[in-house]
Design a protein around this motif. Structure first.
Motif, PDB file in Angstrom:
ATOM      1  N   HIS A 102      -9.729  -7.486   3.847  1.00  0.00           N
ATOM      2  CA  HIS A 102     -10.353  -7.282   2.539  1.00  0.00           C
ATOM      3  C   HIS A 102     -10.901  -8.595   2.004  1.00  0.00           C
ATOM      4  O   HIS A 102     -12.049  -8.669   1.540  1.00  0.00           O
ATOM      5  CB  HIS A 102      -9.336  -6.676   1.567  1.00  0.00           C
ATOM      6  CG  HIS A 102      -9.871  -6.504   0.189  1.00  0.00           C
ATOM      7  ND1 HIS A 102      -9.621  -7.413  -0.817  1.00  0.00           N
ATOM      8  CD2 HIS A 102     -10.652  -5.546  -0.355  1.00  0.00           C
ATOM      9  CE1 HIS A 102     -10.216  -7.023  -1.926  1.00  0.00           C
ATOM     10  NE2 HIS A 102     -10.849  -5.878  -1.664  1.00  0.00           N
ATOM     11  N   ALA A 119     -14.414  -2.463   2.357  1.00  0.00           N
ATOM     12  CA  ALA A 119     -13.717  -3.378   1.437  1.00  0.00           C
ATOM     13  C   ALA A 119     -13.070  -2.599   0.296  1.00  0.00           C
ATOM     14  O   ALA A 119     -11.925  -2.869  -0.075  1.00  0.00           O
ATOM     15  CB  ALA A 119     -14.693  -4.422   0.893  1.00  0.00           C
ATOM     16  N   LEU A 122     -10.038  -0.775   1.695  1.00  0.00           N
ATOM     17  CA  LEU A 122      -8.924  -1.703   1.920  1.00  0.00           C
ATOM     18  C   LEU A 122      -8.297  -2.155   0.607  1.00  0.00           C
ATOM     19  O   LEU A 122      -7.088  -2.389   0.543  1.00  0.00           O
ATOM     20  CB  LEU A 122      -9.390  -2.907   2.737  1.00  0.00           C
ATOM     21  CG  LEU A 122      -9.694  -2.601   4.204  1.00  0.00           C
ATOM     22  CD1 LEU A 122     -10.338  -3.798   4.884  1.00  0.00           C
ATOM     23  CD2 LEU A 122      -8.430  -2.171   4.942  1.00  0.00           C
ATOM     24  N   GLU A 123      -9.084  -2.245  -0.436  1.00  0.00           N
ATOM     25  CA  GLU A 123      -8.523  -2.600  -1.748  1.00  0.00           C
ATOM     26  C   GLU A 123      -7.509  -1.555  -2.191  1.00  0.00           C
ATOM     27  O   GLU A 123      -6.444  -1.877  -2.704  1.00  0.00           O
ATOM     28  CB  GLU A 123      -9.642  -2.733  -2.785  1.00  0.00           C
ATOM     29  CG  GLU A 123      -9.142  -3.211  -4.130  1.00  0.00           C
ATOM     30  CD  GLU A 123     -10.264  -3.481  -5.106  1.00  0.00           C
ATOM     31  OE1 GLU A 123      -9.948  -3.583  -6.301  1.00  0.00           O
ATOM     32  OE2 GLU A 123     -11.434  -3.578  -4.697  1.00  0.00           O
ATOM     33  N   ALA A 140     -11.026   2.591   6.903  1.00  0.00           N
ATOM     34  CA  ALA A 140     -11.778   1.334   6.819  1.00  0.00           C
ATOM     35  C   ALA A 140     -12.252   0.897   8.201  1.00  0.00           C
ATOM     36  O   ALA A 140     -13.396   0.448   8.358  1.00  0.00           O
ATOM     37  CB  ALA A 140     -10.926   0.249   6.167  1.00  0.00           C
TER      38      ALA A 140
END
Length: 175
Positions: A102, A119, A122-123, A140
């Motif tokens: 990330h 991204a 993944l956050e 992801a």
């Protein structure tokens, strides 16, 4: 059973109940739950022996399917765990790999909209429960396929976590 229920209810609803009263009520509640589980297990076994279908049992106990009724019975018999134990070390490694990926995607994002999507995924993975963490990292990685980004460390962490989880679940399975 009614007296146990009434005494637990009284301890919970009384404003002047002491901590000791509430702890005692919690113990009675746990004992009552064990008794109810034993009764339910016996009733289901008797009904199955009498030829009653899992579908009919499911409808009676208020679960959505015959499979759910069978799984409940297996849990009551101690043959099926509600949750698999989680290897916190593997989860930590996977979460750390997700954080690194990330961070790298945010610091130097590839010129591809899928990288931004990965991204964002993944956050969410950073604070997700273990089961969701696996799914989000996998999503992801799918978004990063064919994107100019080295996701090999993240893929390796996910593979290792899944492999270890599979090994543990095989060890727990009743034969």
């Amino acid at each position: 059973m009614t007296r146990a229920y009434d005494s637990v209810t009284a301890a919970v609803t009384r404003d002047d109940a002491s901590t000791a009263d509430r702890l005692a009520a919690l113990g009675r509640l746990a004992a009552a739950r064990k008794d109810l589980d034993s009764l339910e297990r016996g009733l289901i076994a008797d009904l199955r022996s009498a030829g009653i279908s899992w579908t009919r049992i499911a409808a009676t106990i208020g679960v959505g399917s015959r499979q759910a009724a069978e799984q409940r019975y297996l849990r009551l018999c101690g043959l099926l765990n509600r949750q698999r134990p989680v290897d916190t070390d593997l989860i930590a490694v996977l979460r750390t790999s997700a954080l690194r990926a990330h961070t790298a995607l945010i610091a130097a994002p590839p010129d591809d909209p899928r990288a931004h999507l990965a991204a964002a995924t993944l956050e969410h993975a950073l604070s997700a429960a273990p089961g969701a963490l696996y799914a989000l990292v996998e999503q992801a990685l799918g978004d990063l396929h064919d994107v100019a980004f080295d996701s090999s460390a993240l893929a390796a962490a996910l593979s290792r976590a899944r492999l270890e989880s599979l090994k543990e679940s095989r060890l727990e399975s009743p034969i």
